[in-house]
Each structure stands twice: as structure tokens, then as C-alpha cells.
Design a protein around this motif. Structure first.
Motif, mmCIF file in Angstrom:
data_model
loop_
_atom_site.group_PDB
_atom_site.id
_atom_site.type_symbol
_atom_site.label_atom_id
_atom_site.label_comp_id
_atom_site.label_asym_id
_atom_site.label_seq_id
_atom_site.Cartn_x
_atom_site.Cartn_y
_atom_site.Cartn_z
ATOM 1 N N ILE A 218 -79.066 62.777 15.140
ATOM 2 C CA ILE A 218 -78.318 63.264 16.137
ATOM 3 C C ILE A 218 -78.779 64.448 16.701
ATOM 4 C CG2 ILE A 218 -75.931 63.936 16.738
ATOM 5 C CD1 ILE A 218 -75.101 61.935 14.651
ATOM 6 N N ALA B 4 -73.373 58.345 23.413
ATOM 7 C CA ALA B 4 -73.587 59.337 22.217
ATOM 8 C C ALA B 4 -72.595 60.307 21.802
ATOM 9 C CB ALA B 4 -75.087 59.707 21.735
ATOM 10 N N ALA C 4 -77.410 58.697 28.160
ATOM 11 C CA ALA C 4 -77.294 58.729 26.675
ATOM 12 C C ALA C 4 -76.216 59.788 26.276
ATOM 13 C CB ALA C 4 -78.532 59.489 26.301
#
Lengths: 350, 258, 305
Positions: free
Chosen positions: A212, A188, A184
Motif C-alpha cells: 500500500i 484503494a 486507483a
């Protein structure tokens, strides 16, 4: 994991210890040891990378509050399933960790609620919520013991960390969570960087900043929960804090920070856990943190730009220059040498 | 050594250099304040204006240079130098009232160690209370004296801070951005109070950000950009083409000058 | 003669109750300045850092003698706060990160010390680190009321209680002595410096007293309670508004009240409700958190005004 070290290490000579350590490091310490070692290293890597974003957002200690508060959830889960545990069955780690995640999240929500409602300084709210909820956790545990007579074995492990008592399943769970977090973060990292660096800019650019931030909170929570057993709730925050702080002393760019912090976290975890495997009575969590702390201390002194030594040398040089020029009053720039010198500042004597 | 025998000069600075870590913020500054005048220190952002006041007050260490107040070191004349810090540096949530803050300015010497409830025992206390009250009146804040400091507007807070300096009854008043972010009414109150000081022969030195108002409010100007760019009477300095060039385009508020 | 029920209470519960209350009031008082200076997390860090100091004191002397362990703990707490300001200042690292680095490192050192040194067997138990050893504060009260009320009886109380009592008297006295300079220094440090008030010196004196109180409370109360009492009462009092003196007193009052009611609830009320006592330190900490929660709920948020 210390199953290879049931014998007394005090009786071993340094050479024997070194041989034994080499055996563990070269993955010859038994399957269980290897799984734990791999899991902890992966956890160190993921924690180091996630921690970079917490540090950039100046929220390093939120993870600490989350971890402290998780005890209340553990206590509650323990209480609810008291009968189950007392039955002598295998402790249900998944239920405990679920409780931990719930109460940790509640605490983080409580901190932000206090901040929004009252203007209390963030660090006051954090310290208050984390200590009070940890106290609540202790109360719930003592209550559980009182009511069900449940044995507390394994729970000390969650507080102080006990990689030694991890089963292979526990270690695999830890490794799986760490792996997911790692993927992740790598996926991201661009939006996380943008949101951490300049929230308003990220919003203007149309990034879903709320999402976010929630993602970062979830990643921090996952790391904390995954690390509870191996490192303990009082120390797990260090895996998120120390490697990024160390990396910060060496580089300022985010990609460099992520790489370096991840590597530092992984190597500290690997070193600490492997040494713990050969020494009885040396808990892995504490060793991992101490290896990390040592790398931080060395960096603080020796890092090329931000290190103490480099700073002292540069400061001496500029002081020397200032003293040399002090008795020569310069003529005011205006009217004498129009324009160009005004912006050059202190660079006049070189 | 350069600065001895200057007992008539409220503040003189020679060869002052200050660095933040190894980064020079202020380089080889030589400057003196004229007694009884109002001086503005102006310059672009990061020019070292605040740093200069801080260094003069020994709040930040200096690399080199000498600072004298009436020819003496700060420690000898501390009570004669009053300071109004930037509003940003304060925790406005702090549980004190306007009066508490101004009383701090009026407190002197041994009074710091006498609890307020035992005030009547101290002969100096009456004078202190009087100075605090008249300072509050001078900035038109008497009606607000019992308000918590955080409940005042920005301008009112700034007036309280000036009152704290006035209550000290110093001979040199140093101010860091006193006019930043205050309402028009407060601007007038502050200007009037500062003018009253110079009329008594006291000296005012203020970091100022608004070039448009320098000439009407101040007598002298010191233009800083890490080094001294220009200094002297306000009208002369502001007419100087290099000074105009320095400020042109550096900041919107300075751009209006050109 | 003192009736048996009271005798039992005096023997088992009086000394711990007194210790908790004295410590809670003092920590509440000192915590108010930590909260005002936005250094609450530093108190947290110091309370955690006491552990390696205790272990070092134990390892060096080889015994659980109170004095060396006290000195060790004091040194460790001092080291922690010095290291935090050093790292913040010279490493250019934000304070919360520096705090996280320092207290976890020291706490890890402490855990390693306890586990590896065999200190664990000698009752430097890790659980005691968290919840203290209130139940070990045991007192043999005199048998008549006359003796009980005589001043000399005070000195027969356990050492921990006497130390905490001394701190509870000393702290308000010191604060009253340095009140005005302390107020100026805490409110506006820069200004206090320009007035020649030596704010660093005044604040350091109060901070040193805070450190001593943290360490003195640690053994009886444990680390959680120390942190909770340093922050929760002050945070709750902060929400009440008002002037400084009222805030400081309210913080001490909230602390002492958490101590009294938390301890009595855990040891006297809990047995009648659930049939056994619960962890007293944890209860006091939870209660102080509850007070904060109630104050926050009652708090009129400023934006609504």
C-alpha cells in the motif's frame, strides 16, 4: 493554451476580459484550450485526493523532493538524447518524463536510506537530497547545452510550468495519467486510509502495508510527473499539499477530506487555468497555486471549528469563566461528594 | 491578593485554570507546597499534572489564577527554582556531553555570556565548576561525564538531568515524571538525592505516575483530575475511598491500588 | 607586474570564488543550528520565498536598485517563516504541510510577478533565481602586486562580495557572543525558559541573521545553492558525532570546501575536461550533496554497535 490570448490583454477592458473568460469557461476557447483545461482539472481532482494520504502520513514534502530531483533525470535524459534533440526534432517528452520519474524515485529512496542509516531528522534529509539533486540537475542541463549545444526551450517549462506550450498530446497524456490515478485512489481508498491512519493496526489486520505504501508513492510520483509540464517541478507539490490542508480545516473524517480536497483541487485548477488562458504572461501553474492558497487563507480564518475566528471566540468564553471562578476555592472532591464529580472536569459552572 | 505574606511557602497556587485552546486542562486549582517536604502530584492521564508544573513555571499561558514562590512572582526568584523536564521532550541526538548539560545548570547570571575558554577570568566560574562536579558525583555519573548524552541509558540520562537541577542549587525542585522508565538503581539514586535535598530544608515537587511507590517515597500527595481531587499527607490521601475510586480501572498501574 | 593568466583569473573568477566561499561558509555555520532545531525545511521555504520579495521591491521602486529589493526579500522571507509558525500553531496543521503550503504559495506569487510585470525583460530572469548570477561578479584588479596586497583594494571588490564578507565576519562573532544561551536554548528550550534565558529572543536573533544571509546569498548564488548549503554541510557534519562546537565548525568547513572546490571545478577543471565551464552554483550544490553521501556511507550506524 494561451493561443487564444496572443493579443495584448492590457488593451482589454474588464468587461471584455470577463466575456473572454466566460467563453473559455464555457468551453468555447478552442479545442486545444479545452483539452488542457480538462486535463488540468482532472489533475487537480486526482492530486487533491492523493494528497490527503500524503498529509495523513505527514509526508507532504516527499513529493517536493521527488519533483526537485526529477530535474536530474530530465537533465540526464536530455544529455543522453542530446543529438536527437539538437536535430531540431520534436522534443521527446515521454523520454524526459521517464528520466524524471527515475531520478525522483532515486531521491525518495535516498531520503529513506539516509533516515534508516543515520538518524538524521527526516526534514533535514529531505531538504538536503532535494536541493543537492536539483543542483545536479542544473549541472547536467548546463553540461548538455555545452556538449550538444542543445536548445533548452521547453525545459524551463518543466521547471516553472508552462501550460501554454503543451501540445494536445501532452495534455491528453496528463489527463490519462490523472484519470488512472483517480481510479486507483477511489478503488484503494479503504486500505490507503487504514495504512495511513494506523500502520501497525493495518499490519495486524493482515493488510499488505508495504504494497500500500508503494502504491501511494507511485500515485504521488505519477501526479508529480503528470503535473511537471503544466505546473512545473517547483510548484507541483502545491497541488498535493494545499487542497488537503484546506480540507483539513473543515473536516476530520477521511471521506469528507477526500471529497472536499478533490473538489478544491479541481476547482482551483479549473479557475487558475481558465484565467491563465485569457491573460498573457500569467502562467497557469502559478495561478492555480494562488487560487488554492486563497482558499486556504479564507478557510484558516473562517472555518467553523478550526478557524481562527471560531477559536478566538471559544477561548474568550472559557477565559471569562475561569476568571469568574478563580476566587472561589472549591472544596477537594474527595471526602465531600464522592465519585461522580471527579470526571466532569471544567464543566462545573454551566 | 490571597497569596501575599506567604514568604515561607515555596509554591502556592490559587485559582489556576489553564486551557489548551478552548479545552480546559486544569480548572480552579488551589494548592500550596509545604516547605521542606516531598510532594507527589498524581492523577490519571490527561489530568493536567504536567500542565500544572508548566503553568507554575510560566511555560504555558494561564486563563486565570495566581502563582507565588515564597510570596513572590517567578521572575524575582528564578534562580531558586530548579526544574527537571520530562525526558521525552529532549532531542537525545544533540551533540553535548553529560558534563556540558550539568554545567548549564551551574551557570548563573553573567556567566551565560562569558565563553567557556575565558572561564578563568570569572571569579564565579570556580564555584560553578565545583557545583557541577559535585552534582555529577552525587548521582554517580562522574565516570560518564564525557559521554555524549545520546550514548547514555535512559536512567543515566535522567540522573544527568537531576544533576543539572542540583548544580543550580535551588531551594525548590520541580520534576516532571523523574521515575518514568528508569532502572531500579537509578530509582534509588534519585530517591536518595531528593531525600538529601529535603534534609537540607529544600522542597521537592514531582509529577509521579506510580501509585504503589507514592507512600514510600513522598510525604505529601496532590491528586489532580483537572480539578484538585484530594491533597494532604500521603497516607491519608491514599486511604481516601474517592481517590481509590478515581484510579480504579483507569490505568493498569493504578488499578493495583484497589 | 601581475602576469596575464593571473589577471584574467582575478578579473573573472576571483570575486565569484570569494562570494561562493564566504556565503558557503556562513550558510554552513548557520545551517548547523537550523538542522539541530529540525528546521531545515524552513530554510528551504525561506530561500524559495525570497523571490516575491525581490519582485515586490522591483515593482514598487521600478528599478533594480539593490536596497529596496534586499528589503523586499527580507520581508518576504520573514513573512514566510512567520506564516509557517502561525499556521502550524493556530491551524493545527503539521509543520511539513504548513511549509509546503506557504513556500509554494509565495513562490507562485513570485513567478507570476516576474512573468506578468515585465520584470523578466529587465534581467530578473527566472534562471537567475535558480542558479544566481555568479558570472556577473566581475572585478577590475589593480595592476601591481603592491596595490593588490594593500588593504584598500578590498573595498574595490563588488558590493555582493563585501556584504557576504561582512556577514562571514559578523556571524561567528554573534554566535560566540550568545553561545551558551544559544546552546541551552537549542538543546532544551523549556529548561532555558525556566532559567530566564529568553530562548525565543536568542534563537530569533540567530534566525534573523540566517534570513539576512539567505537573502544576501540569493542574488549571487541562486536559490538551489542556498538551500543546499544550509542543509547538506550541516547534515554531513552531524554524522561525524562529537561535541557542538566541533559540529558547527565542521559544518562551516564543509560548506566553504564545497564552495571553493565546486566553483574551481566548474570553472577551471570543466573547461579542460569537456571544453567548457558548467553551472557553478549547481556544481557547488552537487558537491555538498556528495560530501553528505560520503559521510553517510562512512557513518557507522548506531544499530550496528
Amino acid at each position: 493554451m494561451i493561443d487564444t490570448a496572443t493579443g495584448s490583454a492590457a488593451a482589454l477592458s474588464p468587461v471584455e476580459l470577463a466575456e473572454k473568460w466566460f467563453e473559455v469557461v464555457s468551453l468555447g476557447g478552442g479545442h486545444n484550450t479545452n483539452v488542457v483545461l480538462a486535463g488540468v482539472t482532472l489533475l487537480g481532482l486526482a492530486a487533491g485526493m492523493v494528497g490527503v494520504f500524503s498529509m495523513l502520513k505527514k509526508q507532504s514534502l516527499v513529493a517536493d523532493a521527488f519533483a526537485h530531483a526529477s530535474l536530474a533525470g530530465v537533465g540526464a535524459a536530455f544529455l543522453l538524447h542530446g543529438a536527437f534533440f539538437a536535430g531540431g526534432g520534436r522534443r521527446n517528452m515521454a523520454v524526459l518524463l521517464l528520466g524524471a520519474a527515475l531520478s525522483g524515485s532515486l531521491a525518495v529512496a535516498a531520503i529513506s536510506w539516509l533516515g534508516r542509516r543515520t538518524r538524521l531528522p527526516a526534514d533535514t534529509a529531505t531538504a538536503a537530497v532535494s536541493s543537492a539533486s536539483f543542483g545536479l540537475g542544473i549541472v547536467l542541463l548546463s553540461l548538455a547545452r555545452r556538449i550538444s549545444g542543445a536548445d533548452q526551450a521547453g525545459l524551463d517549462g518543466l521547471i516553472f510550468g508552462s501550460a501554454a506550450s503543451m501540445t494536445r498530446g501532452d495534455a491528453q497524456l496528463m489527463a490519462a495519467v490523472a484519470g488512472i490515478v483517480l481510479i486507483a485512489v477511489l478503488g484503494a481508498s479503504a486500505p490507503l486510509t487504514a495504512a495511513a491512519f494506523n500502520e501497525r493496526f493495518a499490519r495486524v489486520r493482515g493488510l499488505p502495508v508495504g504494497f500500500i505504501e508503494a502504491l501511494l508513492a507511485a500515485l504521488v510520483a505519477a501526479i508529480t510527473i503528470a503535473g511537471l509540464q503544466a505546473v512545473g517541478m517547483l510548484l507541483v507539490v502545491a497541488m498535493l499539499v494545499i487542497p488537503p490542508a484546506t480540507a483539513r480545516l473543515w473536516t476530520r473524517r477521511v471521506p469528507g477530506l477526500l471529497t472536499l480536497s478533490g473538489l478544491l483541487g479541481a476547482s482551483a485548477a479549473f479557475l487558475g487555468a481558465s484565467v491563465s488562458a485569457i491573460l498573457p504572461n500569467a502562467p497557469a501553474g502559478a495561478l492555480i497555486i494562488l487560487v488554492s492558497a486563497a482558499s486556504f487563507a479564507i478557510s484558516l480564518i473562517a472555518a467553523p471549528h478550526r478557524g481562527l475566528v471560531a477559536g478566538l471566540i471559544r477561548q474568550r468564553a472559557v477565559r471569562h469563566r475561569a476568571r469568574a471562578e478563580a476566587h472561589r476555592p472549591p472544596r477537594p472532591i474527595a471526602g465531600t461528594a464522592p465519585g461522580t464529580r471527579a470526571g466532569t472536569g471544567g464543566g462545573t459552572s454551566t | 491578593m490571597i497569596l501575599r505574606e506567604q514568604s515561607g511557602v515555596p509554591l502556592s497556587i490559587a485559582g489556576l485554570s489553564v486551557a489548551y485552546r478552548a479545552e480546559p486542562v486544569l480548572w480552579n486549582v488551589h494548592w500550596s507546597a509545604r516547605a521542606g517536604s516531598m510532594t507527589a502530584i498524581v492523577g490519571p492521564n490527561g489530568a493536567g499534572k504536567t500542565t500544572m508544573l508548566s503553568a507554575a513555571l510560566e511555560l504555558v499561558p494561564r486563563l486565570a489564577g495566581e502563582i507565588r514562590f515564597w510570596g513572590q512572582p517567578l521572575s524575582a526568584v528564578r534562580e531558586r527554582v530548579a526544574f527537571v523536564p520530562q525526558r521525552e521532550s529532549i532531542d537525545w541526538d544533540f551533540p553535548v556531553t553529560a558534563k556540558d548539560v550539568v554545567r548549564m545548570g551551574a551557570t548563573r547570571g553573567a556567566s551565560w555570556w562569558i565563553p567557556s575558554w575565558a572561564r578563568r577570568l570569572s571569579p564565579a566560574a570556580k564555584d560553578e565548576i565545583h557545583r557541577a562536579d559535585s552534582a555529577l558525583a552525587q548521582v554517580h555519573m562522574t565516570d560518564f561525564q564525557d559521554r555524549p548524552i545520546g550514548e547514555l541509558s535512559g536512567g543515566q540520562q535522567q540522573r544527568v538531568f537531576l544533576a543539572r537541577a542540583l548544580a543550580q542549587d535551588g531551594d525548590l525542585i520541580l520534576l516532571d515524571e523523574p521515575f518514568a522508565g528508569v532502572d531500579a538503581g537509578t530509582e534509588d539514586v534519585l530517591t536518595e538525592a531528593l531525600r538529601a535535598l529535603t534534609a537540607q530544608g529544600k522542597t521537592v515537587v514531582a509529577v509521579h505516575h506510580d501509585l504503589d511507590t507514592v507512600a514510600e517515597r513522598f510525604d505529601d500527595v496532590l491528586v489532580l483530575n483537572r480539578e484538585v481531587v484530594a491533597q494532604g499527607a500521603a497516607s491519608d490521601v491514599l486511604a481516601n475511598p474517592s481517590v481509590k475510586r478515581l484510579f480504579r480501572g483507569s490505568e493498569p498501574e493504578f488499578a493495583t491500588l484497589s | 607586474m601581475i602576469p596575464d593568466a593571473l589577471r584574467t583569473f582575478l578579473t573573472l573568477d576571483f570575486a565569484p570564488l570569494l562570494a561562493v566561499t564566504l556565503a558557503a561558509g556562513t550558510l554552513g555555520l548557520l545551517g548547523s543550528f537550523l538542522v539541530l532545531e529540525r528546521r531545515a525545511m524552513i530554510g528551504d521555504a525561506m530561500a524559495h520565498s525570497v523571490l516575491p520579495g525581490l519582485v515586490a521591491g522591483f515593482l514598487i521602486t521600478g528599478s533594480r536598485a539593490p536596497f529596496p529589493m534586499f528589503v523586499g526579500a527580507l520581508a518576504a522571507a520573514g513573512l514566510a517563516s512567520a506564516a509557517i509558525s502561525f499556521i502550524t500553531r493556530y491551524g493545527r496543521i503539521d509543520p511539513s504541510t504548513a511549509i509546503g503550503v506557504v513556500f509554494t504559495s509565495l513562490f507562485a506569487l513570485g513567478i507570476l510577478g516576474v512573468e506578468a510585470s515585465g520584470a523578466r525583460n529587465v534581467d530578473l530572469d527566472l534562471d537567475c533565481v535558480l542558479s544566481g548570477q555568479l558570472e556577473l561578479l566581475y572585478w577590475r584588479p589593480p595592476s601591481t602586486y603592491a596595490e593588490l596586497l594593500s588593504p584598500a583594494t578590498v573595498l574595490t571588490l563588488p558590493r555582493e562580495v563585501l556584504i557576504l564578507g561582512a556577514l562571514a565576519v559578523l556571524t561567528p562573532l554573534l554566535l560566540a557572543l550568545v553561545w551558551k544561551p544559544l546552546t541551552a536554548a537549542t538543546f532544551d528550550r523549556t529548561y532555558a525558559t525556566t532559567r530566564g534565558l529568553r530562548p525565543t529572543l536568542v534563537r530569533s536573533a540567530v534566525f534573523a541573521l540566517t534570513t539576512v544571509t539567505i537573502v544576501a546569498s540569493f542574488e549571487a548564488l541562486g536559490s538551489i545553492l542556498v538551500v543546499a548549503l544550509l542543509t547538506c554541510p550541516a547534515a554531513a557534519a552531524r554524522l561525524r558525532g562529537g561535541r557542538l562546537a566541533g559540529f558547527v565548525c565542521m559544518s562551516a568547513l564543509f560548506g566553504a570546501a564545497s564552495g571553493v572546490f565546486g566553483y574551481l571545478g566548474a570553472t577551471q577543471l570543466a573547461p579542460t575536461v569537456i571544453g567548457g565551464s558548467i553551472d557553478a552554483s549547481g556544481t557547488v550544490a552537487s558537491l555538498s550533496g556528495l560530501i553528505l553521501a560520503v559521510m553517510a556511507l562512512r557513518h557507522r550506524s548506531r544499530s550496528a554497535e
